[in-house]
Design a protein around this motif. Structure first.
Motif, PDB file in Angstrom:
ATOM      1  N   GLY A 166       0.798  -1.233   0.000  1.00  0.00           N
ATOM      2  CA  GLY A 166       0.000   0.000   0.000  1.00  0.00           C
ATOM      3  C   GLY A 166       0.825   1.275   0.000  1.00  0.00           C
ATOM      4  N   PHE A 168       3.472   3.942  -1.820  1.00  0.00           N
ATOM      5  CA  PHE A 168       3.940   4.444  -3.115  1.00  0.00           C
ATOM      6  C   PHE A 168       5.087   5.432  -2.915  1.00  0.00           C
ATOM      7  CE2 PHE A 168      -0.416   3.156  -3.721  1.00  0.00           C
ATOM      8  CZ  PHE A 168      -0.444   2.605  -4.987  1.00  0.00           C
ATOM      9  N   ILE A 170       6.868   8.650  -4.697  1.00  0.00           N
ATOM     10  CA  ILE A 170       6.587   9.667  -5.709  1.00  0.00           C
ATOM     11  C   ILE A 170       7.921  10.155  -6.268  1.00  0.00           C
ATOM     12  CG2 ILE A 170       5.362  11.834  -6.156  1.00  0.00           C
ATOM     13  CD1 ILE A 170       3.647   9.453  -5.049  1.00  0.00           C
ATOM     14  N   LYS A 173      13.502  14.725  -7.333  1.00  0.00           N
ATOM     15  CA  LYS A 173      14.250  15.657  -8.183  1.00  0.00           C
ATOM     16  C   LYS A 173      15.014  14.924  -9.296  1.00  0.00           C
ATOM     17  CE  LYS A 173      18.485  15.654  -5.447  1.00  0.00           C
ATOM     18  NZ  LYS A 173      19.560  16.431  -4.817  1.00  0.00           N
TER      19      LYS A 173
ATOM     20  N   PRO B  20       9.600  -0.311  -7.974  1.00  0.00           N
ATOM     21  CA  PRO B  20       9.670   1.138  -8.243  1.00  0.00           C
ATOM     22  C   PRO B  20      10.607   1.527  -9.387  1.00  0.00           C
ATOM     23  CG  PRO B  20       9.794   0.692  -5.884  1.00  0.00           C
ATOM     24  CD  PRO B  20       9.955  -0.627  -6.585  1.00  0.00           C
ATOM     25  N   VAL B  79      21.716   7.112  -4.223  1.00  0.00           N
ATOM     26  CA  VAL B  79      22.175   8.293  -4.969  1.00  0.00           C
ATOM     27  C   VAL B  79      23.625   8.666  -4.669  1.00  0.00           C
ATOM     28  CG1 VAL B  79      21.227   9.963  -3.315  1.00  0.00           C
ATOM     29  CG2 VAL B  79      21.506  10.617  -5.727  1.00  0.00           C
ATOM     30  N   TYR B 156      13.542   3.848   3.552  1.00  0.00           N
ATOM     31  CA  TYR B 156      13.309   4.202   2.152  1.00  0.00           C
ATOM     32  C   TYR B 156      14.602   4.736   1.540  1.00  0.00           C
ATOM     33  CZ  TYR B 156       8.409   3.931   3.552  1.00  0.00           C
ATOM     34  OH  TYR B 156       7.193   3.509   4.031  1.00  0.00           O
ATOM     35  N   THR B 159      16.846   5.946  -4.182  1.00  0.00           N
ATOM     36  CA  THR B 159      17.273   5.193  -5.357  1.00  0.00           C
ATOM     37  C   THR B 159      17.350   6.102  -6.585  1.00  0.00           C
ATOM     38  OG1 THR B 159      14.968   4.494  -5.570  1.00  0.00           O
ATOM     39  CG2 THR B 159      16.498   2.937  -4.547  1.00  0.00           C
ATOM     40  N   HIS B 161      16.812   6.507 -10.750  1.00  0.00           N
ATOM     41  CA  HIS B 161      15.959   5.985 -11.831  1.00  0.00           C
ATOM     42  C   HIS B 161      16.345   6.684 -13.119  1.00  0.00           C
ATOM     43  CE1 HIS B 161      13.074   4.188  -8.833  1.00  0.00           C
ATOM     44  NE2 HIS B 161      13.828   4.971  -8.078  1.00  0.00           N
ATOM     45  N   MET B 169      16.255  10.423 -12.312  1.00  0.00           N
ATOM     46  CA  MET B 169      15.280  10.850 -11.314  1.00  0.00           C
ATOM     47  C   MET B 169      15.682  10.176 -10.000  1.00  0.00           C
ATOM     48  SD  MET B 169      12.472   9.551  -9.470  1.00  0.00           S
ATOM     49  CE  MET B 169      11.481   8.326 -10.342  1.00  0.00           C
ATOM     50  N   ILE B 170      15.645  10.935  -8.935  1.00  0.00           N
ATOM     51  CA  ILE B 170      15.947  10.380  -7.617  1.00  0.00           C
ATOM     52  C   ILE B 170      14.630  10.168  -6.879  1.00  0.00           C
ATOM     53  CG2 ILE B 170      17.316  10.706  -5.515  1.00  0.00           C
ATOM     54  CD1 ILE B 170      18.901  10.673  -8.224  1.00  0.00           C
ATOM     55  N   SER B 171      14.510   9.028  -6.197  1.00  0.00           N
ATOM     56  CA  SER B 171      13.243   8.721  -5.538  1.00  0.00           C
ATOM     57  C   SER B 171      12.891   9.817  -4.528  1.00  0.00           C
ATOM     58  CB  SER B 171      13.321   7.360  -4.859  1.00  0.00           C
ATOM     59  OG  SER B 171      14.279   7.350  -3.829  1.00  0.00           O
ATOM     60  N   GLY B 172      11.591  10.143  -4.485  1.00  0.00           N
ATOM     61  CA  GLY B 172      11.124  11.204  -3.601  1.00  0.00           C
ATOM     62  C   GLY B 172      10.384  10.659  -2.394  1.00  0.00           C
ATOM     63  N   LYS B 173       9.384  11.397  -1.957  1.00  0.00           N
ATOM     64  CA  LYS B 173       8.672  11.023  -0.724  1.00  0.00           C
ATOM     65  C   LYS B 173       7.805   9.780  -0.937  1.00  0.00           C
ATOM     66  CE  LYS B 173       4.607  13.900  -1.540  1.00  0.00           C
ATOM     67  NZ  LYS B 173       3.640  14.865  -1.002  1.00  0.00           N
ATOM     68  N   HIS B 174       7.414   9.183   0.177  1.00  0.00           N
ATOM     69  CA  HIS B 174       6.558   8.001   0.133  1.00  0.00           C
ATOM     70  C   HIS B 174       5.175   8.338   0.684  1.00  0.00           C
ATOM     71  CE1 HIS B 174      10.354   6.071  -0.707  1.00  0.00           C
ATOM     72  NE2 HIS B 174       9.719   4.966  -1.004  1.00  0.00           N
ATOM     73  N   MET B 175       4.157   7.707   0.094  1.00  0.00           N
ATOM     74  CA  MET B 175       2.782   7.914   0.547  1.00  0.00           C
ATOM     75  C   MET B 175       2.187   6.566   0.933  1.00  0.00           C
ATOM     76  SD  MET B 175       1.402  10.635  -2.323  1.00  0.00           S
ATOM     77  CE  MET B 175      -0.246  10.808  -1.617  1.00  0.00           C
ATOM     78  N   ASN B 176       1.620   6.487   2.122  1.00  0.00           N
ATOM     79  CA  ASN B 176       1.001   5.251   2.590  1.00  0.00           C
ATOM     80  C   ASN B 176      -0.496   5.297   2.297  1.00  0.00           C
ATOM     81  OD1 ASN B 176      -0.040   3.080   3.994  1.00  0.00           O
ATOM     82  ND2 ASN B 176       1.421   3.284   5.682  1.00  0.00           N
ATOM     83  N   MET B 177      -0.922   4.462   1.379  1.00  0.00           N
ATOM     84  CA  MET B 177      -2.325   4.425   0.962  1.00  0.00           C
ATOM     85  C   MET B 177      -3.006   3.128   1.433  1.00  0.00           C
ATOM     86  SD  MET B 177      -2.603   7.271  -0.827  1.00  0.00           S
ATOM     87  CE  MET B 177      -4.026   7.110  -1.933  1.00  0.00           C
TER      88      MET B 177
END
Lengths: 186, 186
Positions: A166, A168, A170, A173, B20, B79, B156, B159, B161, B169-177
């Motif tokens: 669950g 994700f 985002i 940069k 991801p 990174v 987290y 990483t 991409h 692209m460098i991985s950003g914030k995470h969202m828990n859904m």
């Protein structure tokens, strides 16, 4: 939701949007039935022809629609669609569901395939199934992207990357490392 | 560079790190020759057995080492290793190159395969080739991850991409859904 202005994009360059690994929405159509599914297991396979490999579990209703129609559209959502991405991933596509209506998404007629583009997504890649030999063993479709539509702005969309459980990630940069590349490797 | 403390991680759950879509470093060994390559074209194919599909161009020196040894290690850099990732991607792996020495990376003996783990990476997945039938047509390897080592912190990792054109692209914030998921879909 975003209202993107899109232009044709070279199919040989779509790795720009798929190689970073976003979750995508796959739209499909067979006869009068249309569906949308979320997909996270995909990889670029070749620049030209523009080939994409996708694992779609056969338990998914879209599997049959794509297998029979031999077509689909791979749509790239941005973070403003995260609720729709999760909702679609948690809805089974039975015949009494119209996911476009249910999730307030707009189907747009594609140029080459019958499956509709999703208007609210940043990019739409029209795909033709070119190799189904790995469907039996791995549920692995090989598609050729035959037409690509990409929004003209923003340059770097905030894409959604799934980690399971669950959660994700985002996209963050961007770093330009071009000066450290040999020209032939760019 | 980071000095991670790693623990065994369930191989059926490595999608957390690969889905991801990070760029990875693939280490390989055949007889006395060792190599490292960067790879961005990969996808999860199955939870259990833990299957990963990877496109590795046959022009890459690692292709032969992996094909002959039927093994490799997929390492996930963060990174802080971006210069090494770019440098390795722009160095051809001839026999007179030792990429571990050249890029100041530390080889660590793996538990099951002969190819070395890269100590400075956040995670290391020991892989066995289980299906090479798609090598001829697509340069597509199907590996089973037979052992996974993952750093205990951070939760987290940042990483990397790849989007092509020298831009990452460098991985950003995470969202828990999680609350919006049905239990069986988590």
């Amino acid at each position: 939701m975003k209202n993107f202005t899109k232009v044709d994009f070279p199919v040989s360059k779509i790795r720009r949007y798929l190689e970073p690994g976003p979750i995508v929405l796959v739209s499909s159509k067979y006869k009068n039935e249309t569906n949308i599914m979320t997909m996270g297991w995909h990889t670029v396979l070749e620049f030209s022809p523009s080939l994409i490999g996708c694992m779609i579990t056969s338990a998914n209703h879209s599997f049959e629609l794509i297998k029979k129609s031999k077509e689909c559209v791979i749509n790239i959502p941005t973070v403003d669609l995260i609720n729709e991405v999760v909702g679609i991933g948690n809805t089974h596509g039975r015949e009494d569901h119209n996911k476009f209506e249910e999730f307030n998404l707009t189907p747009v007629k594609a140029k080459i395939v019958q499956a509709p583009l999703i208007k609210e997504c940043y990019a739409n890649f029209e795909c033709k199934l070119v190799d189904g030999k790995m469907l039996g063993k791995y549920n692995f479709f090989i598609f050729e992207v035959v037409k690509a539509h990409v929004a003209i702005t923003p340059k770097y969309p905030k894409t959604i990357h799934y980690t399971g459980d669950g959660i994700f990630m985002i996209s963050g940069k961007h770093m330009n490392m071009k000066k450290k590349f040999k020209a032939q490797n760019l």
